[in-house]
Design a protein around this motif. Structure first.
Motif, PDB file in Angstrom:
ATOM      1  N   PRO A  25       3.132 -11.351  -6.516  1.00  0.00           N
ATOM      2  CA  PRO A  25       2.308 -10.954  -6.936  1.00  0.00           C
ATOM      3  C   PRO A  25       1.167 -11.312  -7.908  1.00  0.00           C
ATOM      4  O   PRO A  25      -0.693 -11.072  -7.589  1.00  0.00           O
ATOM      5  CB  PRO A  25       2.413  -9.133  -7.972  1.00  0.00           C
ATOM      6  N   SER A  26       1.518 -12.991  -8.397  1.00  0.00           N
ATOM      7  CA  SER A  26       0.535 -13.499  -9.283  1.00  0.00           C
ATOM      8  C   SER A  26       1.092 -15.064  -8.343  1.00  0.00           C
ATOM      9  O   SER A  26       2.443 -15.076  -8.217  1.00  0.00           O
ATOM     10  CB  SER A  26      -0.004 -12.615 -10.452  1.00  0.00           C
ATOM     11  N   ILE A  27       0.564 -16.675  -9.315  1.00  0.00           N
ATOM     12  CA  ILE A  27       0.623 -17.572  -8.757  1.00  0.00           C
ATOM     13  C   ILE A  27       1.650 -17.232  -9.980  1.00  0.00           C
ATOM     14  O   ILE A  27       2.682 -18.664  -9.925  1.00  0.00           O
ATOM     15  CB  ILE A  27      -0.590 -18.489  -9.533  1.00  0.00           C
ATOM     16  N   ASP A  28       1.155 -17.030 -10.697  1.00  0.00           N
ATOM     17  CA  ASP A  28       2.661 -17.049 -11.510  1.00  0.00           C
ATOM     18  C   ASP A  28       3.963 -17.135 -11.592  1.00  0.00           C
ATOM     19  O   ASP A  28       5.336 -17.046 -12.044  1.00  0.00           O
ATOM     20  CB  ASP A  28       1.272 -16.625 -14.125  1.00  0.00           C
TER      21      ASP A  28
ATOM     22  N   THR B  78      -2.188  -1.543  -5.640  1.00  0.00           N
ATOM     23  CA  THR B  78      -1.923  -2.524  -6.489  1.00  0.00           C
ATOM     24  C   THR B  78      -0.602  -3.241  -6.651  1.00  0.00           C
ATOM     25  O   THR B  78       0.644  -1.738  -6.243  1.00  0.00           O
ATOM     26  CB  THR B  78      -2.482  -2.933  -8.300  1.00  0.00           C
ATOM     27  N   TYR B  79      -0.062  -4.152  -6.475  1.00  0.00           N
ATOM     28  CA  TYR B  79       0.524  -4.601  -6.357  1.00  0.00           C
ATOM     29  C   TYR B  79       1.574  -4.073  -8.043  1.00  0.00           C
ATOM     30  O   TYR B  79       3.450  -4.249  -7.432  1.00  0.00           O
ATOM     31  CB  TYR B  79       1.295  -6.275  -6.812  1.00  0.00           C
ATOM     32  N   SER B  80       1.170  -3.787  -8.945  1.00  0.00           N
ATOM     33  CA  SER B  80       1.875  -3.499 -10.176  1.00  0.00           C
ATOM     34  C   SER B  80       2.154  -1.705 -10.236  1.00  0.00           C
ATOM     35  O   SER B  80       3.493  -1.293 -10.223  1.00  0.00           O
ATOM     36  CB  SER B  80       0.866  -3.625 -11.190  1.00  0.00           C
ATOM     37  N   GLN B  81       1.847  -1.212  -8.821  1.00  0.00           N
ATOM     38  CA  GLN B  81       1.677   0.454  -9.319  1.00  0.00           C
ATOM     39  C   GLN B  81       2.822   0.200  -8.509  1.00  0.00           C
ATOM     40  O   GLN B  81       4.254   1.066  -8.321  1.00  0.00           O
ATOM     41  CB  GLN B  81       0.128   0.523  -7.870  1.00  0.00           C
TER      42      GLN B  81
ATOM     43  N   PHE C 220      -0.700  -1.067   1.556  1.00  0.00           N
ATOM     44  CA  PHE C 220      -1.957  -2.026   1.809  1.00  0.00           C
ATOM     45  C   PHE C 220      -1.841  -3.144   0.461  1.00  0.00           C
ATOM     46  O   PHE C 220      -2.558  -2.464  -0.570  1.00  0.00           O
ATOM     47  CB  PHE C 220      -3.425  -2.097   2.428  1.00  0.00           C
ATOM     48  N   VAL C 221      -1.560  -4.187   0.354  1.00  0.00           N
ATOM     49  CA  VAL C 221      -1.693  -4.769  -1.304  1.00  0.00           C
ATOM     50  C   VAL C 221      -2.438  -5.894  -1.118  1.00  0.00           C
ATOM     51  O   VAL C 221      -2.223  -6.663   0.144  1.00  0.00           O
ATOM     52  CB  VAL C 221      -0.400  -5.266  -1.460  1.00  0.00           C
ATOM     53  N   HIS C 222      -3.103  -6.764  -2.379  1.00  0.00           N
ATOM     54  CA  HIS C 222      -3.607  -7.646  -2.030  1.00  0.00           C
ATOM     55  C   HIS C 222      -2.137  -8.328  -3.218  1.00  0.00           C
ATOM     56  O   HIS C 222      -1.618  -7.720  -3.925  1.00  0.00           O
ATOM     57  CB  HIS C 222      -4.752  -8.146  -3.668  1.00  0.00           C
ATOM     58  N   ALA C 223      -2.050  -9.746  -2.651  1.00  0.00           N
ATOM     59  CA  ALA C 223      -0.971 -10.932  -3.173  1.00  0.00           C
ATOM     60  C   ALA C 223      -1.065 -11.932  -2.856  1.00  0.00           C
ATOM     61  O   ALA C 223      -2.298 -12.196  -2.058  1.00  0.00           O
ATOM     62  CB  ALA C 223       0.523 -10.017  -2.532  1.00  0.00           C
ATOM     63  N   TRP C 224      -0.050 -12.481  -3.079  1.00  0.00           N
ATOM     64  CA  TRP C 224       0.063 -14.155  -2.904  1.00  0.00           C
ATOM     65  C   TRP C 224       0.943 -14.360  -2.573  1.00  0.00           C
ATOM     66  O   TRP C 224       2.146 -14.135  -2.372  1.00  0.00           O
ATOM     67  CB  TRP C 224      -0.315 -15.425  -4.723  1.00  0.00           C
TER      68      TRP C 224
ATOM     69  N   VAL D 279      -4.071   9.051 -22.428  1.00  0.00           N
ATOM     70  CA  VAL D 279      -3.594   8.475 -21.864  1.00  0.00           C
ATOM     71  C   VAL D 279      -3.822   7.731 -20.550  1.00  0.00           C
ATOM     72  O   VAL D 279      -4.259   8.873 -19.979  1.00  0.00           O
ATOM     73  CB  VAL D 279      -2.824   8.941 -22.605  1.00  0.00           C
ATOM     74  N   SER D 280      -3.678   6.637 -20.499  1.00  0.00           N
ATOM     75  CA  SER D 280      -4.243   6.571 -18.403  1.00  0.00           C
ATOM     76  C   SER D 280      -2.649   5.743 -17.662  1.00  0.00           C
ATOM     77  O   SER D 280      -1.973   5.553 -18.496  1.00  0.00           O
ATOM     78  CB  SER D 280      -5.244   4.929 -18.662  1.00  0.00           C
ATOM     79  N   VAL D 281      -2.954   7.056 -17.180  1.00  0.00           N
ATOM     80  CA  VAL D 281      -1.378   6.899 -16.151  1.00  0.00           C
ATOM     81  C   VAL D 281      -2.334   7.514 -14.613  1.00  0.00           C
ATOM     82  O   VAL D 281      -3.051   7.750 -14.146  1.00  0.00           O
ATOM     83  CB  VAL D 281      -0.510   8.625 -16.243  1.00  0.00           C
ATOM     84  N   ILE D 282      -1.075   5.777 -13.813  1.00  0.00           N
ATOM     85  CA  ILE D 282      -0.566   5.681 -12.636  1.00  0.00           C
ATOM     86  C   ILE D 282      -0.503   6.831 -12.074  1.00  0.00           C
ATOM     87  O   ILE D 282       0.401   6.832 -12.582  1.00  0.00           O
ATOM     88  CB  ILE D 282      -0.535   4.114 -12.135  1.00  0.00           C
ATOM     89  N   ARG D 283      -1.043   7.462 -11.245  1.00  0.00           N
ATOM     90  CA  ARG D 283      -0.651   8.716 -10.804  1.00  0.00           C
ATOM     91  C   ARG D 283       0.434   7.749  -9.476  1.00  0.00           C
ATOM     92  O   ARG D 283      -0.644   7.584  -8.610  1.00  0.00           O
ATOM     93  CB  ARG D 283      -1.201   9.330  -9.631  1.00  0.00           C
TER      94      ARG D 283
END
Length: 160
Positions: free
Chosen positions: A83-86, A50-53, A67-71, A27-31
């Motif tokens: 978080p995305s264009i969508d 990440t914006y998801s985090q 510090f995040v990447h975003a639109w 299982v991959s868990v984002i800490r």
């Protein structure tokens, strides 16, 4: 007798493989409490994520320099991050961050003003994250309509 020996051998072979098998699932868990420090000045050191985090664990990053990447989208005299264009195109304002700040914000707003309103621009943003508590929190107005946004970022740095 030979049939009996072959049958006994077959039962032993099949039976030895029928033991309890424990299946281990990876299982991959984002800490959320761990982030990558970025920056080369004490005042400008951020928690890169990440914006998801951020959307998944806002309490872990409350009042922290992130510090995040975003639109980025300029609209109604303000700048919002998505978080995305969508996310922007489908009207997910509850996932947006309103960009605020002093001198750095003025430079960012000037840059965004050279582009058409509501045209998304991919950016890297650093600043203090302020989380909006509760679904009923109204925190921004566009074209006279009040709505809930995810939070604010007090801008310290931006890159294209």
């Amino acid at each position: 007798m030979n049939k009996f020996i072959v049958l006994a051998a077959a039962i032993l072979v099949v039976g030895s493989g029928c033991g309890k098998v424990e299946q281990v699932e990876e299982v991959s868990v984002i800490r959320s409490d761990v982030c990558v420090p970025v920056g080369n000045q004490v005042r400008l050191t951020f928690c890169a994520l990440t914006y998801s985090q951020l959307l998944s664990h806002p309490d872990a990053f409350r009042e922290r320099k992130i510090f995040v990447h975003a639109w980025a989208i300029r609209g109604g005299g303000d700048i919002f991050l998505y978080p995305s264009i969508d996310s922007f195109e489908s009207g997910e304002v509850y996932a947006s961050l309103k960009v605020e700040g002093g001198e750095v914000y003025r430079g960012f707003f000037e840059y965004m003003s050279r582009r058409p309103e509501l045209e998304p621009v991919r950016v890297k943003i650093g600043g203090k994250f302020v989380f909006n508590e509760g679904r009923g929190t109204s925190s921004s107005v566009i074209k006279g309509r009040d709505f809930f946004i995810f939070g604010r970022i007090e801008l310290d740095e931006f890159r294209m």
